[in-house]
Motif scaffolding. Structure first.
Motif, PDB file in Angstrom:
ATOM      1  N   LEU A 179     -31.568 -15.530  -5.814  1.00  0.00           N
ATOM      2  CA  LEU A 179     -33.026 -15.477  -5.887  1.00  0.00           C
ATOM      3  C   LEU A 179     -33.486 -14.308  -6.759  1.00  0.00           C
ATOM      4  O   LEU A 179     -34.345 -14.466  -7.631  1.00  0.00           O
ATOM      5  CB  LEU A 179     -33.620 -15.370  -4.478  1.00  0.00           C
ATOM      6  N   HIS A 180     -32.871 -13.143  -6.535  1.00  0.00           N
ATOM      7  CA  HIS A 180     -33.203 -11.963  -7.340  1.00  0.00           C
ATOM      8  C   HIS A 180     -32.868 -12.189  -8.820  1.00  0.00           C
ATOM      9  O   HIS A 180     -33.661 -11.851  -9.699  1.00  0.00           O
ATOM     10  CB  HIS A 180     -32.462 -10.740  -6.807  1.00  0.00           C
ATOM     11  N   ALA A 181     -31.710 -12.760  -9.096  1.00  0.00           N
ATOM     12  CA  ALA A 181     -31.299 -12.999 -10.487  1.00  0.00           C
ATOM     13  C   ALA A 181     -32.251 -13.970 -11.177  1.00  0.00           C
ATOM     14  O   ALA A 181     -32.605 -13.782 -12.349  1.00  0.00           O
ATOM     15  CB  ALA A 181     -29.869 -13.536 -10.533  1.00  0.00           C
ATOM     16  N   ARG A 182     -32.658 -14.994 -10.463  1.00  0.00           N
ATOM     17  CA  ARG A 182     -33.552 -15.986 -11.073  1.00  0.00           C
ATOM     18  C   ARG A 182     -34.945 -15.419 -11.284  1.00  0.00           C
ATOM     19  O   ARG A 182     -35.589 -15.710 -12.290  1.00  0.00           O
ATOM     20  CB  ARG A 182     -33.578 -17.259 -10.224  1.00  0.00           C
ATOM     21  N   ARG A 183     -35.420 -14.594 -10.373  1.00  0.00           N
ATOM     22  CA  ARG A 183     -36.721 -13.949 -10.556  1.00  0.00           C
ATOM     23  C   ARG A 183     -36.690 -12.989 -11.743  1.00  0.00           C
ATOM     24  O   ARG A 183     -37.645 -12.907 -12.500  1.00  0.00           O
ATOM     25  CB  ARG A 183     -37.149 -13.214  -9.301  1.00  0.00           C
TER      26      ARG A 183
END
Length: 190
Positions: A179-183
């Motif tokens: 989730l962090h990487a995609r954000r």
């Protein structure tokens, strides 16, 4: 420490006995090392002698392979359980500094704590623990997750759970890292 008897624990003897149980076509989830009396069962801690395998199927197949590789020699098989531990340390040494960098931690500290720390080396390699492979696959899975690769990260953690089931708890971190990487990769950063 590579050729010395397993250190601090007799778990490696239990792994070897479980590998022999598999080699003889018995169900390691139904019987313990007592099913293979003699040199393999002799060194198993009495606490685990009658206990069915608590490990996943991947661990059991690795143990079976080590027993086969060592020609069915009980001591060589127990010491041979260090081979997966050494491979695991190489995977950890590869993944951990990269993961640390991605999450803003000094990679040198991560390598010291997770790879070069004498306690880690003595426990994982000296003790020939199958936890090493679980840890390595979780570290690799977390690295993949930090790069946004949900499916491959999940596959790596699932493989880790094939060694020890507790690895599935890492799926929470996988989800968070993905989730962090995609954000972070979105154009406006939101």
């Amino acid at each position: 420490i590579l050729f010395a008897p397993p250190l601090f624990s007799r778990d490696a003897y239990s792994y070897a006995a479980q590998g022999l149980v598999v080699a003889r076509g018995m169900d390691p989830y139904q019987t313990g090392p007592i099913a293979v009396p003699g040199p393999f069962a002799d060194q198993v801690d009495p606490l685990w002698l009658y206990t069915a395998a608590p490990y996943g199927p991947v661990a059991l197949q690795v143990q079976h392979f080590i027993v086969w590789l060592t020609g069915g020699n009980a001591y060589a098989a127990a010491v041979g359980m260090r081979l997966p531990a050494l491979l695991s340390m190489a995977v950890i040494a590869f993944a951990l500094p990269r993961l640390a960098r991605r999450v803003g931690v000094d990679p040198r500290q991560a390598v010291w704590l997770g790879v070069l720390n004498p306690l880690v080396v003595l426990h994982l390699v000296g003790g020939a623990h199958n936890d090493a492979m679980m840890i390595a696959l979780v570290c690799f899975g977390l690295l993949l997750a930090s790069r946004g690769h949900l499916v491959w990260a999940s596959v790596s953690v699932a493989a880790a759970a094939g060694f020890k089931q507790t690895a599935v708890l890492a799926l929470v971190a996988v989800a968070g890292l993905v989730l962090h990487a995609r954000r972070a990769s979105e154009p406006d950063g939101s």
